[in-house]
Write a protein that holds these residues in place. Structure first.
Motif, PDB file in Angstrom:
ATOM      1  N   LEU A 188      -6.332  -6.901   6.974  1.00  0.00           N
ATOM      2  CA  LEU A 188      -6.652  -5.632   6.320  1.00  0.00           C
ATOM      3  C   LEU A 188      -5.421  -4.754   6.146  1.00  0.00           C
ATOM      4  CD1 LEU A 188      -9.956  -4.623   8.178  1.00  0.00           C
ATOM      5  CD2 LEU A 188      -9.681  -6.081   6.185  1.00  0.00           C
ATOM      6  N   PRO A 221     -14.105  -5.681   5.131  1.00  0.00           N
ATOM      7  CA  PRO A 221     -12.882  -5.516   4.320  1.00  0.00           C
ATOM      8  C   PRO A 221     -13.017  -4.621   3.098  1.00  0.00           C
ATOM      9  CG  PRO A 221     -13.115  -7.800   4.987  1.00  0.00           C
ATOM     10  CD  PRO A 221     -14.388  -7.113   5.387  1.00  0.00           C
ATOM     11  N   SER A 233       0.832  -1.202   0.000  1.00  0.00           N
ATOM     12  CA  SER A 233       0.000   0.000   0.000  1.00  0.00           C
ATOM     13  C   SER A 233       0.872   1.259   0.000  1.00  0.00           C
ATOM     14  CB  SER A 233      -0.883  -0.004   1.249  1.00  0.00           C
ATOM     15  OG  SER A 233      -1.529   1.226   1.399  1.00  0.00           O
ATOM     16  N   ARG A 239     -10.809  -1.328   2.308  1.00  0.00           N
ATOM     17  CA  ARG A 239      -9.995  -1.204   1.093  1.00  0.00           C
ATOM     18  C   ARG A 239     -10.291   0.122   0.384  1.00  0.00           C
ATOM     19  NH1 ARG A 239      -8.195  -6.508  -1.871  1.00  0.00           N
ATOM     20  NH2 ARG A 239      -7.674  -6.752   0.310  1.00  0.00           N
ATOM     21  N   ARG A 240     -11.538   0.489   0.348  1.00  0.00           N
ATOM     22  CA  ARG A 240     -11.902   1.776  -0.275  1.00  0.00           C
ATOM     23  C   ARG A 240     -11.303   2.946   0.514  1.00  0.00           C
ATOM     24  NH1 ARG A 240     -16.847  -1.018  -1.071  1.00  0.00           N
ATOM     25  NH2 ARG A 240     -17.757  -0.106   0.796  1.00  0.00           N
ATOM     26  N   ASP A 260      -0.849  -5.237   3.671  1.00  0.00           N
ATOM     27  CA  ASP A 260      -0.049  -4.557   2.645  1.00  0.00           C
ATOM     28  C   ASP A 260       0.588  -3.265   3.140  1.00  0.00           C
ATOM     29  OD1 ASP A 260      -0.499  -6.497   0.804  1.00  0.00           O
ATOM     30  OD2 ASP A 260      -2.219  -5.500  -0.114  1.00  0.00           O
ATOM     31  N   ALA A 302      -9.876 -10.769   2.254  1.00  0.00           N
ATOM     32  CA  ALA A 302      -9.159  -9.839   3.130  1.00  0.00           C
ATOM     33  C   ALA A 302      -7.726 -10.279   3.325  1.00  0.00           C
ATOM     34  CB  ALA A 302      -9.863  -9.756   4.463  1.00  0.00           C
TER      35      ALA A 302
END
Lengths: 200, 219
Positions: B41, B109, B2, B113-114, B44, B219
């Motif tokens: 979650l 999840p 991320s 992510r959003r 990353d 997830a």
């Protein structure tokens, strides 16, 4: 910008193992040495007494043989990368004897505070001085505004107490409980440790 | 990996309102511990910092098995300090934006992510959820979805949910609550999350119902 010094314990932190039990293997005393080492790490036996006893047991090993054994021990690659990119501000602080670890320290490439040996040629005669880790931190205070210390056993306690940032490291074995109580951070591998070091 | 580099999960508290003599993040909800729902979650996110206090040994042992490179930040004063204190301990040496997450939450999840994707634009962002109880800290939103105010009453459609992405915002040790600090930086962008926070036995029952509606398969 504050100058930051990074003080690393050697055994169980930079080295993925303990030096003395490996040396003891060459004279068939590995189990006995491991027991003494574990009790020392836990603080059951004071480091200096234990170290003098353990060195006495290992003194028959030629220095060159000990150096060869130490040089083959596996290192924690993330920590080595960090040290080598911060060579001028990284310090190894170890109770181990200077003559045993000399080639390893040269390879790692940073300054080292260690115990000192009396020796003659390839023969170890005894201990000249035992490293008190808090003295390393005190001497670095003259040059640095901030000191970060990393260790895993009770012989690191005074070093961690004297540091501004204390990190208990559990990459090789879990850090002893009483050391964790002195720590600001606890990490369980070299990658996690470098996350903390990178932000100091 | 991320583009959000740091995530702070606060797991230090006593969880006294839940009354289970367990660190809340280790409480089981439908066969899994609360922290087990959170860790995937943030898988990353490169640098995960978990603030530990109550039952720290148990929390560190459990989390480090799943996330060996997690950094544990100790809050030995957990019994007498607030969550702001914990967040400050974990973030005072960070010079880049970071995400904070209460360790007593289960988050759907896809909505998380959003949130992460939206955070990548770099602007500070406050997580809000549809209000579920009267005891929440509510948020007053403007037409653009920016938080104008945090308040205890009257009840509002959205509540502060304990998740935020903070760029250039310091959480101070002396603050009582994290939202007190956030209040100094208003207006702040909001982003909706679907989640449950587990503070009380009733929250736990609600979590046991809600968790079946969440899709954890990716997830």
């Amino acid at each position: 910008m504050q100058r930051v010094a990074f003080c690393f314990d050697l055994d169980g932190t930079v080295i993925r193992g303990e030096i003395l039990p490996h040396l003891a293997r060459s004279i068939d005393l590995a189990d006995e040495m491991q027991l003494l080492t574990t009790l020392t790490m836990q603080g059951v036996i004071p480091f200096e007494h234990s170290f003098r006893l353990r060195v006495k047991l290992l003194s028959e090993i030629p220095i060159s043989t000990a150096q060869e054994i130490v040089s083959k021990l596996p290192l924690e690659s993330n920590i080595i990368r960090f040290i080598q990119s911060h060579k001028n501000d990284s310090y190894l602080v170890t109770g181990n004897l200077d003559v045993w670890i000399k080639p390893l320290i040269e390879r790692i490439g940073c300054e080292c505070f260690s115990s000192e040996a009396n020796y003659s040629g390839d023969r170890l005669l005894g201990i000249k001085s035992v490293m008190q880790k808090e003295h390393a931190v005190k001497s670095l205070r003259e040059r640095y505004e901030r000191i970060v210390a990393i260790g895993d056993g009770m012989n690191d306690a005074m070093m961690l107490q004297g540091a501004d940032v204390a990190i208990a490291y559990g990459g090789f074995r879990s850090p002893v409980e009483n050391l964790v109580r002195l720590a600001h951070y606890v990490v369980y591998n070299g990658s996690g440790l470098c996350h903390v070091l990178d932000t100091q | 990996m991320s583009r959000v580099r740091y995530a702070i999960v606060s797991c230090a508290g006593l969880g006294s309102r839940l009354g289970l003599n367990s660190a809340k993040c280790l409480v089981h909800v439908e066969g899994k511990r609360i922290i087990d729902y959170l860790l995937p979650l943030v898988a990353d996110i490169e640098d995960l910092r978990v603030v530990v206090g109550f039952q720290e040994a148990e929390v560190m042992e459990h989390v480090s098995k799943i996330r060996p490179d997690a950094v544990f930040v100790r809050n030995p004063s957990y019994a007498s300090t607030s969550n702001s204190y914990s967040v400050n301990l974990a973030t005072h040496d960070l010079h880049e934006p970071f995400m904070i997450i209460d360790g007593d939450m289960i988050i759907e999840p896809a909505s998380f992510r959003r949130f992460l994707l939206a955070a990548e634009c770099g602007e500070s962002m406050v997580g809000v959820a549809r209000s579920k109880t009267d005891e929440a800290v509510f948020v007053k939103l403007d037409e653009s979805g920016y938080v104008q105010q945090f308040h205890r009453s009257p009840r509002a459609p959205f509540e502060w949910c304990g998740v935020a992405y903070l760029a250039g915002i310091r959480i101070e040790r002396s603050s009582k609550f994290v939202f007190d600090d956030l209040s100094r930086y208003l207006p702040l962008k909001s982003h909706e999350l679907e989640c449950v926070e587990i503070d009380t036995p009733d929250d736990l029952k609600m979590a046991q119902r809600e968790v079946h509606k969440y899709n954890f398969s990716y997830a």
